[in-house]
Design a protein around this motif. Structure first.
Motif, PDB file in Angstrom:
ATOM      1  N   LEU A 782       0.833  -1.201   0.000  1.00 62.25           N
ATOM      2  CA  LEU A 782       0.000   0.000   0.000  1.00 62.25           C
ATOM      3  C   LEU A 782       0.869   1.254   0.000  1.00 62.25           C
ATOM      4  O   LEU A 782       0.607   2.220  -0.738  1.00 62.25           O
ATOM      5  CB  LEU A 782      -0.917  -0.031   1.234  1.00 62.25           C
ATOM      6  CG  LEU A 782      -1.887   1.137   1.396  1.00 62.25           C
ATOM      7  CD1 LEU A 782      -2.868   1.205   0.228  1.00 62.25           C
ATOM      8  CD2 LEU A 782      -2.654   1.010   2.715  1.00 62.25           C
ATOM      9  N   VAL A 783       1.929   1.231   0.824  1.00 62.31           N
ATOM     10  CA  VAL A 783       2.834   2.379   0.884  1.00 62.31           C
ATOM     11  C   VAL A 783       3.517   2.601  -0.466  1.00 62.31           C
ATOM     12  O   VAL A 783       3.735   3.744  -0.896  1.00 62.31           O
ATOM     13  CB  VAL A 783       3.875   2.164   2.000  1.00 62.31           C
ATOM     14  CG1 VAL A 783       4.973   3.224   1.923  1.00 62.31           C
ATOM     15  CG2 VAL A 783       3.208   2.200   3.356  1.00 62.31           C
ATOM     16  N   ARG A 784       3.829   1.478  -1.162  1.00 63.47           N
ATOM     17  CA  ARG A 784       4.510   1.576  -2.449  1.00 63.47           C
ATOM     18  C   ARG A 784       3.538   1.796  -3.608  1.00 63.47           C
ATOM     19  O   ARG A 784       3.871   1.608  -4.766  1.00 63.47           O
ATOM     20  CB  ARG A 784       5.309   0.297  -2.704  1.00 63.47           C
ATOM     21  CG  ARG A 784       6.333  -0.053  -1.628  1.00 63.47           C
ATOM     22  CD  ARG A 784       7.504   0.877  -1.597  1.00 63.47           C
ATOM     23  NE  ARG A 784       8.270   0.851  -2.839  1.00 63.47           N
ATOM     24  CZ  ARG A 784       9.308   1.633  -3.098  1.00 63.47           C
ATOM     25  NH1 ARG A 784       9.691   2.520  -2.182  1.00 63.47           N
ATOM     26  NH2 ARG A 784       9.943   1.566  -4.244  1.00 63.47           N
ATOM     27  N   ASN A 785       2.283   2.208  -3.246  1.00 69.79           N
ATOM     28  CA  ASN A 785       1.273   2.561  -4.253  1.00 69.79           C
ATOM     29  C   ASN A 785       0.891   1.387  -5.146  1.00 69.79           C
ATOM     30  O   ASN A 785       0.749   1.529  -6.369  1.00 69.79           O
ATOM     31  CB  ASN A 785       1.754   3.742  -5.105  1.00 69.79           C
ATOM     32  CG  ASN A 785       0.584   4.434  -5.796  1.00 69.79           C
ATOM     33  OD1 ASN A 785      -0.547   4.395  -5.309  1.00 69.79           O
ATOM     34  ND2 ASN A 785       0.847   5.058  -6.934  1.00 69.79           N
ATOM     35  N   ARG A 786       0.742   0.226  -4.534  1.00 71.28           N
ATOM     36  CA  ARG A 786       0.256  -0.959  -5.258  1.00 71.28           C
ATOM     37  C   ARG A 786      -0.988  -1.476  -4.516  1.00 71.28           C
ATOM     38  O   ARG A 786      -0.968  -2.541  -3.914  1.00 71.28           O
ATOM     39  CB  ARG A 786       1.358  -2.019  -5.343  1.00 71.28           C
ATOM     40  CG  ARG A 786       2.525  -1.569  -6.229  1.00 71.28           C
ATOM     41  CD  ARG A 786       3.795  -2.331  -5.965  1.00 71.28           C
ATOM     42  NE  ARG A 786       3.710  -3.749  -6.303  1.00 71.28           N
ATOM     43  CZ  ARG A 786       4.733  -4.614  -6.187  1.00 71.28           C
ATOM     44  NH1 ARG A 786       5.920  -4.165  -5.738  1.00 71.28           N
ATOM     45  NH2 ARG A 786       4.580  -5.881  -6.492  1.00 71.28           N
ATOM     46  N   PRO A 787      -2.080  -0.681  -4.505  1.00 69.38           N
ATOM     47  CA  PRO A 787      -3.230  -0.990  -3.633  1.00 69.38           C
ATOM     48  C   PRO A 787      -3.952  -2.289  -3.973  1.00 69.38           C
ATOM     49  O   PRO A 787      -4.460  -2.951  -3.072  1.00 69.38           O
ATOM     50  CB  PRO A 787      -4.142   0.223  -3.831  1.00 69.38           C
ATOM     51  CG  PRO A 787      -3.755   0.783  -5.164  1.00 69.38           C
ATOM     52  CD  PRO A 787      -2.280   0.549  -5.289  1.00 69.38           C
ATOM     53  N   ALA A 788      -4.040  -2.647  -5.244  1.00 70.49           N
ATOM     54  CA  ALA A 788      -4.755  -3.882  -5.599  1.00 70.49           C
ATOM     55  C   ALA A 788      -4.051  -5.103  -5.014  1.00 70.49           C
ATOM     56  O   ALA A 788      -4.684  -6.006  -4.449  1.00 70.49           O
ATOM     57  CB  ALA A 788      -4.872  -3.997  -7.117  1.00 70.49           C
ATOM     58  N   GLU A 789      -2.707  -5.133  -5.130  1.00 72.28           N
ATOM     59  CA  GLU A 789      -1.955  -6.248  -4.550  1.00 72.28           C
ATOM     60  C   GLU A 789      -2.019  -6.203  -3.023  1.00 72.28           C
ATOM     61  O   GLU A 789      -2.098  -7.240  -2.358  1.00 72.28           O
ATOM     62  CB  GLU A 789      -0.509  -6.177  -5.018  1.00 72.28           C
ATOM     63  CG  GLU A 789      -0.328  -6.356  -6.518  1.00 72.28           C
ATOM     64  CD  GLU A 789       1.104  -6.069  -6.940  1.00 72.28           C
ATOM     65  OE1 GLU A 789       1.955  -6.956  -6.728  1.00 72.28           O
ATOM     66  OE2 GLU A 789       1.351  -4.958  -7.445  1.00 72.28           O
ATOM     67  N   ALA A 790      -1.978  -4.986  -2.477  1.00 72.82           N
ATOM     68  CA  ALA A 790      -2.072  -4.861  -1.018  1.00 72.82           C
ATOM     69  C   ALA A 790      -3.395  -5.408  -0.506  1.00 72.82           C
ATOM     70  O   ALA A 790      -3.446  -6.110   0.519  1.00 72.82           O
ATOM     71  CB  ALA A 790      -1.925  -3.389  -0.617  1.00 72.82           C
ATOM     72  N   ALA A 791      -4.483  -5.096  -1.216  1.00 69.37           N
ATOM     73  CA  ALA A 791      -5.807  -5.533  -0.771  1.00 69.37           C
ATOM     74  C   ALA A 791      -5.895  -7.055  -0.687  1.00 69.37           C
ATOM     75  O   ALA A 791      -6.535  -7.594   0.225  1.00 69.37           O
ATOM     76  CB  ALA A 791      -6.873  -4.990  -1.716  1.00 69.37           C
ATOM     77  N   ALA A 792      -5.250  -7.762  -1.606  1.00 66.67           N
ATOM     78  CA  ALA A 792      -5.315  -9.228  -1.591  1.00 66.67           C
ATOM     79  C   ALA A 792      -4.728  -9.778  -0.297  1.00 66.67           C
ATOM     80  O   ALA A 792      -5.300 -10.681   0.335  1.00 66.67           O
ATOM     81  CB  ALA A 792      -4.583  -9.792  -2.804  1.00 66.67           C
ATOM     82  N   HIS A 793      -3.561  -9.262   0.105  1.00 65.62           N
ATOM     83  CA  HIS A 793      -2.952  -9.728   1.357  1.00 65.62           C
ATOM     84  C   HIS A 793      -3.775  -9.314   2.571  1.00 65.62           C
ATOM     85  O   HIS A 793      -3.998 -10.122   3.492  1.00 65.62           O
ATOM     86  CB  HIS A 793      -1.534  -9.151   1.482  1.00 65.62           C
ATOM     87  CG  HIS A 793      -0.534  -9.799   0.585  1.00 65.62           C
ATOM     88  ND1 HIS A 793       0.036 -11.026   0.839  1.00 65.62           N
ATOM     89  CD2 HIS A 793       0.008  -9.377  -0.594  1.00 65.62           C
ATOM     90  CE1 HIS A 793       0.883 -11.350  -0.119  1.00 65.62           C
ATOM     91  NE2 HIS A 793       0.891 -10.352  -1.018  1.00 65.62           N
ATOM     92  N   LEU A 794      -4.228  -8.078   2.582  1.00 60.84           N
ATOM     93  CA  LEU A 794      -4.944  -7.573   3.751  1.00 60.84           C
ATOM     94  C   LEU A 794      -6.315  -8.220   3.901  1.00 60.84           C
ATOM     95  O   LEU A 794      -6.783  -8.444   5.023  1.00 60.84           O
ATOM     96  CB  LEU A 794      -5.069  -6.051   3.657  1.00 60.84           C
ATOM     97  CG  LEU A 794      -3.737  -5.300   3.758  1.00 60.84           C
ATOM     98  CD1 LEU A 794      -3.904  -3.842   3.376  1.00 60.84           C
ATOM     99  CD2 LEU A 794      -3.145  -5.420   5.167  1.00 60.84           C
TER     100      LEU A 794
END
Length: 851
Positions: A782-794
């Motif tokens: 998320l910090v590195r501006n990759r929200p779609a990938e972040a959402a999968a983990h979160l």
């Protein structure tokens, strides 16, 4: 009929369904139950006393159900006796307590209303024999006067005394006026008078329920919505209101069809639509089905068919209004909780049939029905004993929950089986089930025989019979027939229906004056004893709730005083005495707590939390470890989902692993099966394996503990020791822990670089079940501006840990970045529910413009 007898019946029908307190007793039905039982005991005694006072024959009617009633009573007693002597002595006090409680219900809420109503004359002067003008005026005036209650009620009393909470001058005046008015309207004591009283009460309760549905509460200071948008009215439970209306709807419909003037049709039509509206507000689908059956059965009456044909237009208008109400009924105006529309509630069934997930209203019943079947199958002839379903149900549910993972979230403490056939089978076996089927076969046959022999039955009589059929159908999925007010209405209607054929066919008993006097004396003594019993119960519950509230407030001395007063009133009730045990334990009066918990088990031995608390007190405070283990074992049997029970048992067993290692292994293996994400259970299993020098198993268990809780130093030390002792290769988890610490050090220096992200992603890939690694990976993405990938983990983390506030807020921000504001708001609300003061969640909602 004496004035006193008539007044008692008026009070039963008028006061008990409508009188309701929210802050007097924890069980809100207690006042209704106590008052109704006292009234029934006194009314029965007064009825029997007529023969003794008048020195004439007492001639109660013989009903077609006399034989079945005798069989039900005898088989209930037989099954209870078999259960008493067939179970271990430990259960016998609870068998007595539960059996006597339910036996009293059978007598006072079923048999007495049935026979009292069967005695009433039906001579109502034909369809026009009841003056609806006065009935309408009294009903509307009394109901409208309550609208002024908020302005005219007395000031709230600071006193905690029961009388201060009970009495209000304006409210008291309304109750006295209502009793006087309806007693005058029922002065002739006919069956039709009391049916109209029930319709008036149903109308008032229904209108109040509809007001609640649309979030307009004018009695209590705050809205009553314990079931979300499902109305409870004055019944405390939507299923009780709905069943009461199921009985009354066919009566109102039959009287509407039979009415000869527009004014009478207007009155009965208004009552019918109010009853239907409240039925829809209850959202009780089993009652909807029961009402449909009851109304459909009216078509079997030749007289009603003829009357409907003669009044086709008004009947059509009422039918159209009822259909429109059904199809167009809106969602509740209550903003919180469960608020479906009628069509939405029906659509749930088809949607649930297509879904893979469990549908609680259905699958929880399947769980209860399965346990009920197993209970009866264990002793097919006489079942587990009359009145003992609630007592023994938890012991059958526990093993099912342990064996079937899909059922675990459906765990419940079932008072009843939610199916009258299975409840009877579970408690009284084949014999009791046969008596039940005999009862209702005789009921149907007697009603049908009378209809055919007479050609035309009274509309109200036929409505009462149809209402009984509707509530029986309702209770194939419901439990309302086992609760005071709806059960009373059901058996009252059944008695009316069976009393007519008995009187018409001359079926009457003749009890000689001398015998009547003896019977009257016995009835008077029984009435006094039963009434005093219910006075005690009511005072016990009032004191219990006062103590319960004080205990929650932390006022231990006053809580103990109130709870001891509750116990002094008696008879012991499981929840009241259990809370006394809790108060003693928190006051460090551990021997007293142990005794109080034991008294709770003697009242009802089916609660796992009581066994657990006894075990905790015995093991940690009284030094009775062996005795404590027995109670822990029962607690875990009843509730295999109790992590605390496994923790406590394993802690005791692992104190002496060489002597108790076998049981410790069994407990821990069951614990990790039930709670595969519990690091503590995996750690304890690793320790046991290490003690027994099962090094590969110890390494595997410690590794799993560290995946779930990477910061658990004891597991890391145990794993290192097991690897060294077993001369095993270095597990990958140890290197991962070192790498995780390095990553945390980087983050502590605010290093959010690509290198840090690479470490987190590598850890998440190597250990995809490690929540901490997945959370850090999602956060850095998320910090590195990759929200779609972040959402999968979160999303994965939140699915496993629904109260992980940081994961919830980070996921919400990732969803905002991907344009899914609606889902983001849902997760932010979830974060606030877990942490109401969370600033990040509040800021996220502010940014979204959502409250």
């Amino acid at each position: 009929m004496t004035p006193a007898f008539r007044f008692l019946l008026v009070a039963a029908h008028f006061v008990c369904p409508l009188l309701f307190f929210t802050n007097l007793t924890r069980n809100p039905y207690v006042t209704q139950i106590a008052l109704l039982n006292i009234i029934m005991a006194l009314a029965a005694a007064l009825y029997v006393a007529r023969g003794a006072v008048s020195r004439t024959e007492l001639r109660p009617p013989r009903t077609p159900l006399d034989g079945p009633w005798a069989a039900v009573a005898a088989l209930s007693l037989l099954s209870w006796t078999v259960a008493y002597f067939g179970h271990a002595a430990f259960f016998r006090p609870a068998i007595v307590a539960e059996g006597s409680r339910n036996g009293m219900f059978l007598l006072l809420n079923a048999m007495v209303p049935f026979y009292l109503s069967a005695c009433l004359p039906w001579d109502d002067g034909g369809p026009e024999g009841v003056d609806l003008g006065w009935w309408s005026f009294a009903t509307l005036a009394w109901g409208l006067l309550w609208l002024m209650y908020p302005a005219l009620r007395g000031a709230p009393s600071a006193s905690a005394a029961p009388w201060a909470q009970l009495w209000d001058p304006y409210g008291g005046a309304l109750w006295v006026a209502g009793l006087a008015a309806f007693a005058w309207l029922c002065r002739r004591g006919r069956a039709g008078d009391f049916l109209h009283l029930a319709l008036a009460v149903g109308f008032l309760a229904s209108v109040y329920g509809v007001c609640q549905y649309f979030n307009h509460e004018f009695i209590w200071p705050t809205a009553l919505n314990p079931y979300g948008g499902r109305s409870v009215s004055s019944f405390g439970n939507p299923n009780f209101l709905s069943s009461y209306n199921v009985v009354l709807l066919p009566i109102a419909a039959a009287l509407f069809v039979e009415a000869r003037t527009s004014a009478r049709r207007l009155c009965y039509g208004a009552v019918f639509l109010a009853l239907e509206a409240a039925l829809l507000c209850s959202m009780t689908r089993s009652s909807w089905a029961g009402a449909a059956l009851g109304l459909g059965l009216l078509a079997l009456s030749p007289g009603l068919r003829g009357a409907a044909a003669r009044a086709a237009r008004p009947c059509g208008l009422l039918g159209a209004a009822a259909a429109a109400m059904l199809l167009l009924w809106p969602e509740s105006s209550i903003s919180t909780g469960y608020t479906p529309s009628v069509l939405g509630r029906l659509a749930e069934v088809s949607q649930a049939a297509k879904a893979d997930a469990a549908y609680s209203p259905w699958h929880q019943r399947v769980l209860i029905w399965t346990c009920a079947w197993l209970m009866g199958a264990e002793n097919p002839l006489t079942g587990q004993g009359y009145g003992l379903f609630e007592l023994f149900y938890p012991f059958y549910q526990g093993p099912l929950l342990g064996a079937v993972e899909a059922l675990r979230h459906l765990r419940t403490h079932a008072n009843n089986a939610h199916n009258e056939l299975l409840e009877t089978w579970a408690q009284t076996g084949i014999l009791g089930l046969g008596a039940l089927l005999w009862t209702w076969t005789v009921f149907a046959a007697a009603a049908w025989r009378w209809i055919r022999s007479r050609g035309k039955a009274s509309a109200a009589w036929f409505g009462a019979a149809a209402g009984c059929a509707g509530m029986l159908a309702d209770n194939l999925f419901n439990v309302s027939v086992h609760f005071a007010v709806p059960g009373f209405m059901f058996w009252w209607a059944a008695g009316l229906a069976m009393g007519v054929p008995a009187r018409e066919e001359g079926l009457r008993r003749r009890i000689a004056p001398a015998a009547a006097r003896g019977l009257a004396a016995a009835a008077a003594l029984a009435a006094v004893g039963l009434s005093w019993q219910w006075v005690r119960v009511w005072n016990r519950e009032v004191r219990y709730f006062a103590g319960f509230k004080l205990l929650r407030q932390g006022d231990l001395p006053r809580a103990v005083k109130e709870l001891e007063a509750s116990r002094a009133w008696g008879p012991n009730e499981v929840n009241a005495v259990y809370e006394l045990g809790n108060a003693y334990a928190r006051s460090e009066r551990y021997p007293d707590a142990d005794r109080a918990y034991g008294e709770a088990l003697r009242a009802n031995a089916g609660y796992d939390e009581i066994y657990f608390n006894i075990a905790a007190v015995k093991s940690s405070r009284l030094g009775q470890v062996d005795a404590a283990l027995d109670y822990f074992r029962v607690a875990a049997w009843i509730n295999p989902m109790s992590a605390e029970a496994y923790n406590s048992m394993s802690a005791i067993l692992l104190q002496d692993p060489r002597r108790r290692g076998g049981e410790a292994r069994e407990v821990l293996e069951r614990a990790v099966r039930m709670f595969p994400r519990s690091a503590r259970h995996w750690h304890n299993l690793g320790y046991l394996n290490a003690v027994e020098k099962r090094w590969p198993q110890a390494i595997a268990a410690y590794t799993r503990a560290l995946v779930e809780a990477p910061d658990m130093a004891a597991s890391e030390a145990g794993l290192s020791a097991a690897v060294a002792a077993g001369r095993a290769p270095r597990p990958a988890i140890l290197d991962a822990l070192a790498e995780l610490r390095g990553l945390e050090a980087r983050l502590g220096r605010n290093d959010l670089s690509q290198a840090s992200l690479d470490i987190a992603l590598r850890l998440a890939q190597r250990f995809p079940e490690m929540s901490k690694a997945r959370f850090l990976a999602g956060t850095l993405l998320l910090v590195r501006n990759r929200p779609a990938e972040a959402a999968a983990h979160l999303e994965w983390v939140v699915a496993r840990e629904p109260r992980h506030v940081s994961a919830l807020t980070h996921l919400a921000h990732a969803l905002i970045a991907t344009g899914n504001a609606k889902a983001a708001a849902r997760y932010l609300h979830q974060a606030l529910a877990a942490d109401p003061g969370n600033a990040a969640a509040k800021e996220g909602l502010r940014i979204l413009g959502v409250k």
